[in-house]
Motif scaffolding. Structure first.
Motif, PDB file in Angstrom:
ATOM      1  N   HIS A 110     -55.812 -15.531 -16.933  1.00  0.00           N
ATOM      2  CA  HIS A 110     -55.597 -15.702 -15.572  1.00  0.00           C
ATOM      3  C   HIS A 110     -55.242 -16.879 -15.341  1.00  0.00           C
ATOM      4  O   HIS A 110     -54.358 -17.229 -14.117  1.00  0.00           O
ATOM      5  CB  HIS A 110     -56.905 -15.151 -14.739  1.00  0.00           C
ATOM      6  CG  HIS A 110     -57.180 -15.345 -13.412  1.00  0.00           C
ATOM      7  ND1 HIS A 110     -56.479 -14.577 -12.544  1.00  0.00           N
ATOM      8  CD2 HIS A 110     -57.736 -16.313 -12.634  1.00  0.00           C
ATOM      9  CE1 HIS A 110     -56.626 -14.817 -11.308  1.00  0.00           C
ATOM     10  NE2 HIS A 110     -57.365 -15.917 -11.351  1.00  0.00           N
ATOM     11  N   SER A 111     -55.768 -18.037 -15.654  1.00  0.00           N
ATOM     12  CA  SER A 111     -55.083 -19.451 -15.419  1.00  0.00           C
ATOM     13  C   SER A 111     -53.766 -19.461 -15.788  1.00  0.00           C
ATOM     14  O   SER A 111     -53.189 -20.170 -15.150  1.00  0.00           O
ATOM     15  CB  SER A 111     -56.284 -20.207 -16.044  1.00  0.00           C
ATOM     16  OG  SER A 111     -57.509 -20.310 -15.643  1.00  0.00           O
ATOM     17  N   GLY A 112     -53.359 -18.908 -16.948  1.00  0.00           N
ATOM     18  CA  GLY A 112     -52.194 -19.114 -17.375  1.00  0.00           C
ATOM     19  C   GLY A 112     -51.051 -18.616 -16.458  1.00  0.00           C
ATOM     20  O   GLY A 112     -49.957 -19.027 -16.101  1.00  0.00           O
ATOM     21  N   ASP A 113     -51.587 -17.304 -15.789  1.00  0.00           N
ATOM     22  CA  ASP A 113     -50.681 -16.714 -14.758  1.00  0.00           C
ATOM     23  C   ASP A 113     -50.650 -17.556 -13.331  1.00  0.00           C
ATOM     24  O   ASP A 113     -49.516 -17.639 -12.931  1.00  0.00           O
ATOM     25  CB  ASP A 113     -51.233 -15.278 -14.337  1.00  0.00           C
ATOM     26  CG  ASP A 113     -51.239 -14.391 -15.495  1.00  0.00           C
ATOM     27  OD1 ASP A 113     -50.264 -14.659 -16.325  1.00  0.00           O
ATOM     28  OD2 ASP A 113     -51.579 -13.101 -15.310  1.00  0.00           O
ATOM     29  N   MET A 114     -51.838 -18.134 -13.214  1.00  0.00           N
ATOM     30  CA  MET A 114     -51.924 -19.091 -12.026  1.00  0.00           C
ATOM     31  C   MET A 114     -50.843 -20.472 -12.163  1.00  0.00           C
ATOM     32  O   MET A 114     -50.268 -20.973 -11.198  1.00  0.00           O
ATOM     33  CB  MET A 114     -53.295 -19.707 -11.738  1.00  0.00           C
ATOM     34  CG  MET A 114     -54.118 -18.665 -11.322  1.00  0.00           C
ATOM     35  SD  MET A 114     -53.441 -17.616  -9.703  1.00  0.00           S
ATOM     36  CE  MET A 114     -53.402 -18.765  -8.726  1.00  0.00           C
ATOM     37  N   VAL A 115     -50.995 -20.929 -13.650  1.00  0.00           N
ATOM     38  CA  VAL A 115     -49.794 -21.894 -13.568  1.00  0.00           C
ATOM     39  C   VAL A 115     -48.581 -21.640 -13.631  1.00  0.00           C
ATOM     40  O   VAL A 115     -47.637 -22.113 -12.988  1.00  0.00           O
ATOM     41  CB  VAL A 115     -50.290 -22.419 -15.320  1.00  0.00           C
ATOM     42  CG1 VAL A 115     -49.214 -23.362 -15.780  1.00  0.00           C
ATOM     43  CG2 VAL A 115     -51.680 -23.139 -15.260  1.00  0.00           C
ATOM     44  N   LEU A 116     -48.331 -20.357 -14.275  1.00  0.00           N
ATOM     45  CA  LEU A 116     -46.680 -19.994 -14.153  1.00  0.00           C
ATOM     46  C   LEU A 116     -46.532 -19.590 -12.599  1.00  0.00           C
ATOM     47  O   LEU A 116     -45.329 -20.248 -12.127  1.00  0.00           O
ATOM     48  CB  LEU A 116     -46.579 -18.526 -14.719  1.00  0.00           C
ATOM     49  CG  LEU A 116     -46.391 -18.763 -16.328  1.00  0.00           C
ATOM     50  CD1 LEU A 116     -46.492 -17.336 -16.693  1.00  0.00           C
ATOM     51  CD2 LEU A 116     -45.312 -19.192 -16.628  1.00  0.00           C
ATOM     52  N   LYS A 117     -47.492 -19.325 -11.635  1.00  0.00           N
ATOM     53  CA  LYS A 117     -46.974 -18.946 -10.366  1.00  0.00           C
ATOM     54  C   LYS A 117     -46.831 -20.315  -9.613  1.00  0.00           C
ATOM     55  O   LYS A 117     -45.984 -20.694  -8.819  1.00  0.00           O
ATOM     56  CB  LYS A 117     -48.085 -18.270  -9.538  1.00  0.00           C
ATOM     57  CG  LYS A 117     -48.424 -16.813  -9.900  1.00  0.00           C
ATOM     58  CD  LYS A 117     -49.284 -16.122  -9.463  1.00  0.00           C
ATOM     59  CE  LYS A 117     -49.575 -14.746  -9.593  1.00  0.00           C
ATOM     60  NZ  LYS A 117     -50.630 -14.059  -8.904  1.00  0.00           N
ATOM     61  N   ARG A 118     -47.646 -21.443  -9.861  1.00  0.00           N
ATOM     62  CA  ARG A 118     -47.659 -22.452  -9.193  1.00  0.00           C
ATOM     63  C   ARG A 118     -46.407 -23.375  -9.550  1.00  0.00           C
ATOM     64  O   ARG A 118     -45.600 -24.136  -8.740  1.00  0.00           O
ATOM     65  CB  ARG A 118     -48.848 -23.477  -9.449  1.00  0.00           C
ATOM     66  CG  ARG A 118     -49.211 -24.667  -8.565  1.00  0.00           C
ATOM     67  CD  ARG A 118     -50.310 -25.313  -8.768  1.00  0.00           C
ATOM     68  NE  ARG A 118     -50.445 -26.519  -7.921  1.00  0.00           N
ATOM     69  CZ  ARG A 118     -51.682 -27.410  -7.960  1.00  0.00           C
ATOM     70  NH1 ARG A 118     -52.518 -27.104  -8.613  1.00  0.00           N
ATOM     71  NH2 ARG A 118     -51.545 -28.507  -7.116  1.00  0.00           N
ATOM     72  N   VAL A 119     -46.015 -23.359 -10.709  1.00  0.00           N
ATOM     73  CA  VAL A 119     -44.823 -23.964 -11.312  1.00  0.00           C
ATOM     74  C   VAL A 119     -43.622 -23.376 -10.802  1.00  0.00           C
ATOM     75  O   VAL A 119     -42.609 -24.124 -10.509  1.00  0.00           O
ATOM     76  CB  VAL A 119     -44.830 -23.916 -12.995  1.00  0.00           C
ATOM     77  CG1 VAL A 119     -43.514 -24.606 -13.371  1.00  0.00           C
ATOM     78  CG2 VAL A 119     -46.026 -24.986 -13.469  1.00  0.00           C
ATOM     79  N   ALA A 120     -43.597 -22.159 -10.622  1.00  0.00           N
ATOM     80  CA  ALA A 120     -42.401 -21.299 -10.171  1.00  0.00           C
ATOM     81  C   ALA A 120     -42.256 -21.637  -8.681  1.00  0.00           C
ATOM     82  O   ALA A 120     -41.197 -21.774  -8.252  1.00  0.00           O
ATOM     83  CB  ALA A 120     -42.635 -19.934 -10.291  1.00  0.00           C
TER      84      ALA A 120
END
Length: 525
Positions: free
Chosen positions: A407-417
């Motif tokens: 879940h944190s990994g997905d949030m990282v991807l979203k924020r970087v995107a």
């Protein structure tokens, strides 16, 4: 006898009109019947063609790319093996090879084992295994097959590893010295189970499988059926052409097939015939209902409402034409009775527009997806305008998932995107290439300015503050100009090479092609 002649009997005007309408309607009824028969046959042929086309698409978009990816991974690792390390009485640089192989295997989960056998009966493998001192790699099928075809990458017959429960296939290639003398064979083992998951989606009517020349199933939705002989081996004899479709009437199944000649495999798409017949019957019933309704309307209103219906049809066609071009520009017609039709057409047009948008959008990050990237890259190359390809890879992203959760990994991807879209979106198109990799197609001809923009984005990512204690996210990037390769694959490989170079140099940095002489590629974990 009456002296007056008997009056002739004449049909009433109403009867004459009825007879005229019936005679006038006979050609319409005959054409309706012919259309019904033609439509039924055409629809069945279209469904069969769609099944065959779907089988071809699966082969071209899933199976062949997956096997090509395995070949690329093999070639990348094979290219790091030096022939001179095999020429001595002992293998040289074994620790470096094992270290590199461990990294490659971590980045390619479908690779099960990497190993090297020599003419001196020496063996080096990762994962490390204890072998019988009498073990001779020269007697193994992968060694003998590669030895019989020097200079070629060879595929062995798939086999089932009952210890690990994996269906495996080996790729091998011979190593020779400068004089052409064989020194040994390099090989890798790869899993074939991912093909089953790629080909079959839950809830589909029918299934896809891959079988080899002996009829053993290499891909199947049921894992228990892997490497077992297919239930209908007679299908192999019917699949004589490169691709085609046939109906197994005894089993009630349509079978579309396509050969994979390089591996000697056969891709099968199986669909119950009942589902196709049901679709044809349902469409046929709709056609019959429409013809019957047309009959009633014709008999009642043909003479009165001809012009009215012509206006209705023209109005609807105009609405559809406008809605296909631009859903926001679709105008509302002036026929009051068609008010709901206008509303439905407008809604359907908007839905179609949204579907087109979603087809080019990555669901997680909201960026453009790989499909859009490939199309846009091809279009830019064909246009010949100068542009730049940038590629980013989040550093140690697997550790983020392992430590803080997916879940944190997905949030990282979203924020970087989101940051990438804000920083780079005005210069071009930002896409999710796959996993934790992002790519950007940036227009312009000022490479220094573009590179500065990319490096600023990298710094902004490194400066992000995260809610999770101890979480820090950085990325490594590479930049290439459109003039530095002839085709799309060359540009992608050049950008990927710069990313690898940045990771090897310590990560959290961006490199551009031509900045320094390229170093040996080694992807970091």
């Amino acid at each position: 006898m009456s002296k007056y002649p008997k009056a002739k009997s004449y049909w009433s005007l109403t009867s004459r009109m009825r007879l005229g309408l019936v005679l006038l309607f006979m050609p319409v009824l005959m054409l309706g019947g012919i259309y019904y028969l033609h439509m039924s046959r055409s629809l069945q042929e279209a469904l069969e063609q769609r099944l065959g086309a779907n089988n071809d698409q699966l082969r071209e978009s899933l199976v062949e790319p997956y096997l090509a990816q395995l070949e690329r991974q093999f070639t990348l690792i094979y290219g790091q093996v030096k022939a001179e390390d095999l020429a001595g009485s002992e293998l040289a640089h074994t620790e470096r090879y094992l270290h590199d192989w461990r990294l490659y295997k971590a980045l390619a989960p479908d690779l099960v084992a990497i190993y090297l056998g020599t003419e001196r009966r020496q063996v080096l493998a990762y994962p490390i295994k204890e072998l019988d001192p009498a073990f001779d790699p020269r007697t193994r099928p992968w060694y003998q097959l590669a030895f019989s075809q020097p200079g070629s990458l060879v595929w062995t017959e798939p086999y089932y590893d009952y210890t690990s429960g994996n269906l495996l296939i080996s790729m091998a290639k011979m190593l020779i010295d400068q004089e052409g003398k064989p020194l040994g064979v390099f090989a890798v083992d790869a899993r074939l189970q991912p093909l089953s998951a790629l080909l079959n989606r839950p809830g589909e009517d029918g299934y896809q499988s891959i079988v080899n020349g002996a009829g053993r199933q290499l891909a199947h939705p049921d894992p228990e059926q892997l490497f077992k002989v297919m239930a209908h081996p007679g299908w192999l004899k019917r699949a004589r052409d490169d691709k085609g479709l046939f109906l197994d009437e005894g089993k009630g199944q349509f079978v579309a097939y396509s050969h994979l000649p390089e591996q000697g495999w056969l891709l099968l798409s199986v669909k119950p015939a009942a589902s196709l017949i049901e679709t044809v019957s349902r469409a046929s019933f709709n056609v019959q209902l429409m013809v019957g309704l047309a009959c009633v309307l014709y008999l009642v209103l043909a003479l009165v409402w001809t012009r009215y219906f012509r206006r209705v049809l023209n109005e609807v066609a105009l609405m559809i034409r406008h809605s296909r071009q631009d859903p926001m520009a679709a105008r509302v017609g002036g026929i009051r009775e068609l008010k709901q039709v206008y509303a439905e057409l407008a809604a359907a047009s908007q839905d179609l527009h949204e579907v087109r948008q979603l087809a080019n959008q990555d669901k997680l990050t909201g960026l453009y997806n790989r499909r859009f990237f490939d199309d846009r890259l091809t279009g830019l190359l064909e246009a010949g305008e100068p542009f730049f390809l940038a590629m980013f890879d989040l550093d140690d992203f697997k550790a983020v998932n392992d430590t803080f959760g997916h879940h944190s990994g997905d949030m990282v991807l979203k924020r970087v995107a989101t940051l990438a879209r804000e920083q780079l979106g005005e210069r071009g198109w930002v896409c999710r290439y796959g996993g934790e990799e992002l790519v950007a197609l940036l227009t312009g001809d000022d490479q220094a300015m573009i590179f500065a923009l990319l490096d600023e984005f990298r710094e902004r990512v490194a400066a992000l503050v995260w809610r999770e204690p101890g979480l820090r996210v950085t990325l490594s990037g590479g930049l290439v100009a459109s003039t530095q390769a002839r085709d799309a694959m060359g540009l992608i490989m050049a950008a990927d090479a710069e990313v690898y170079r940045a990771k090897r140099a310590g990560k959290n940095r961006c490199y551009q092609a031509g900045e320094t002489p390229p170093e040996p590629l080694l992807r970091q974990v």
